[in-house]
Write an enzyme that holds these catalytic residues in place. Structure first.
Site, PDB file in Angstrom:
ATOM      1  N   GLY A  74      58.204  11.682 -68.022  1.00 51.26           N
ATOM      2  CA  GLY A  74      57.015  13.168 -67.593  1.00 51.26           C
ATOM      3  C   GLY A  74      56.461  13.549 -68.075  1.00 51.26           C
ATOM      4  O   GLY A  74      55.206  14.821 -67.929  1.00 51.26           O
ATOM      5  N   TRP A  89      53.653  13.008 -69.042  1.00 54.17           N
ATOM      6  CA  TRP A  89      51.926  13.581 -68.404  1.00 54.17           C
ATOM      7  C   TRP A  89      51.550  14.659 -67.588  1.00 54.17           C
ATOM      8  O   TRP A  89      50.872  15.022 -67.494  1.00 54.17           O
ATOM      9  CB  TRP A  89      51.251  11.791 -67.924  1.00 54.17           C
ATOM     10  N   ASP A 136      58.717   7.014 -60.212  1.00 53.56           N
ATOM     11  CA  ASP A 136      59.272   5.845 -60.620  1.00 53.56           C
ATOM     12  C   ASP A 136      60.453   5.460 -60.470  1.00 53.56           C
ATOM     13  O   ASP A 136      60.909   6.076 -59.676  1.00 53.56           O
ATOM     14  CB  ASP A 136      58.894   6.694 -62.786  1.00 53.56           C
ATOM     15  N   ASP A 176      60.556   2.834 -55.721  1.00 52.24           N
ATOM     16  CA  ASP A 176      59.157   1.172 -56.293  1.00 52.24           C
ATOM     17  C   ASP A 176      58.272   1.385 -55.899  1.00 52.24           C
ATOM     18  O   ASP A 176      57.963   2.012 -54.598  1.00 52.24           O
ATOM     19  CB  ASP A 176      59.811   0.680 -56.143  1.00 52.24           C
ATOM     20  N   ASP A 236      50.455   5.398 -66.030  1.00 47.13           N
ATOM     21  CA  ASP A 236      50.536   4.560 -67.343  1.00 47.13           C
ATOM     22  C   ASP A 236      51.906   3.814 -66.887  1.00 47.13           C
ATOM     23  O   ASP A 236      52.992   3.409 -67.929  1.00 47.13           O
ATOM     24  CB  ASP A 236      51.967   6.030 -67.648  1.00 47.13           C
ATOM     25  N   LYS A 245      46.447   2.260 -68.332  1.00 44.72           N
ATOM     26  CA  LYS A 245      47.529   1.498 -69.159  1.00 44.72           C
ATOM     27  C   LYS A 245      47.141  -0.234 -68.439  1.00 44.72           C
ATOM     28  O   LYS A 245      47.034  -0.358 -67.799  1.00 44.72           O
ATOM     29  CB  LYS A 245      48.676   1.312 -69.211  1.00 44.72           C
TER      30      LYS A 245
END
Length: 239
Positions: free
Chosen positions: A75, A77, A94, A110, A134, A174
């Protein structure tokens, strides 16, 4: 644990049942200034400072009003977004559970589930103007396999951004191994005015992670729609 000399560095002794790898990880955590800073400032992870540093350079957050956070756990971000843009609506997803964050909608789900994009957009109540990712896959220890699995998540995140962003919006993700795969870079450059790579100072020097920052989404037209691949779910192919 033992505290050694030399600038107050913490040395960690190998304990019974603790592997050498876990001992090294613990020592790194205890001596990481970003870990200490995150704890002092109330952020859930040191990763918060990666986003803060990216925002300082690329001005991503303060004007954002509808934000999707892919791979939100734990959490950090989402916390940064709410601090820098308190009026922003934030929705995160997530596979891992995420403790509640004030005024942030969280889904334990998912992202590769076909229903996930609709769930996120309906919860947001508007098209996002910023999509953050991320996400990284669980590693199996084989470099090529780990890279391919993570890049599949990057592909899916790019597709979600292109299919849902507001015109003028931004996308941050990322990536690994020095940058985005060339095919995905072509897609991003087609859909965004500027595409850059950055490795924020908070990203550990030994890590292969980088971040791709795509800004100025051009909008969706028949000429630049994402093309669905046939080799698997959520493929992004250059048009």
């Amino acid at each position: 644990m033992a505290r050694g000399g030399g600038a107050g560095r913490v040395r960690v002794k190998t304990a019974k049942g603790r592997t050498a790898q876990s001992t090294r990880w613990l020592a790194r955590q205890l001596n990481d200034p970003y870990v200490k800073k995150a704890k002092a400032e109330g952020y859930r992870s040191r990763a918060a400072y990666k986003l803060i540093e990216l925002d300082e350079k690329y001005k991503l957050i303060r004007q954002a009003r509808h934000v999707v956070d892919l791979g939100v756990a734990p959490g950090g971000w989402a916390q940064v977004v709410k601090k820098l843009s308190p009026k922003a609506q934030v929705v995160g997803i997530d596979l891992l559970p995420t403790d509640p964050i004030a005024e942030v909608t969280l889904f334990q789900m998912d992202f590769m589930d076909d229903k996930a994009p609709q769930v996120l957009c309906e919860a947001l109540g508007a098209q996002p103007d910023l999509v953050l990712s991320d996400m990284a896959s669980n590693t199996v220890g084989h470099a090529q396999t780990d890279h391919l699995r993570t890049m599949a998540l990057v592909e899916a995140a790019i597709q979600f951004a292109i299919e849902n962003l507001q015109k003028g919006g931004a996308f941050v993700s990322k990536v690994f191994a020095g940058g985005t795969d060339q095919e995905l870079l072509v897609v991003l450059k087609k859909h965004f005015s500027t595409v850059k790579h950055a490795k924020p100072p908070a990203s550990r020097k030994g890590s292969s992670e980088w971040y791709v920052i795509a800004q100025g989404f051009k909008g969706r037209t028949p000429q630049n729609e994402v093309t669905q691949g046939t080799g698997g779910a959520n493929n992004v192919l250059p048009g």
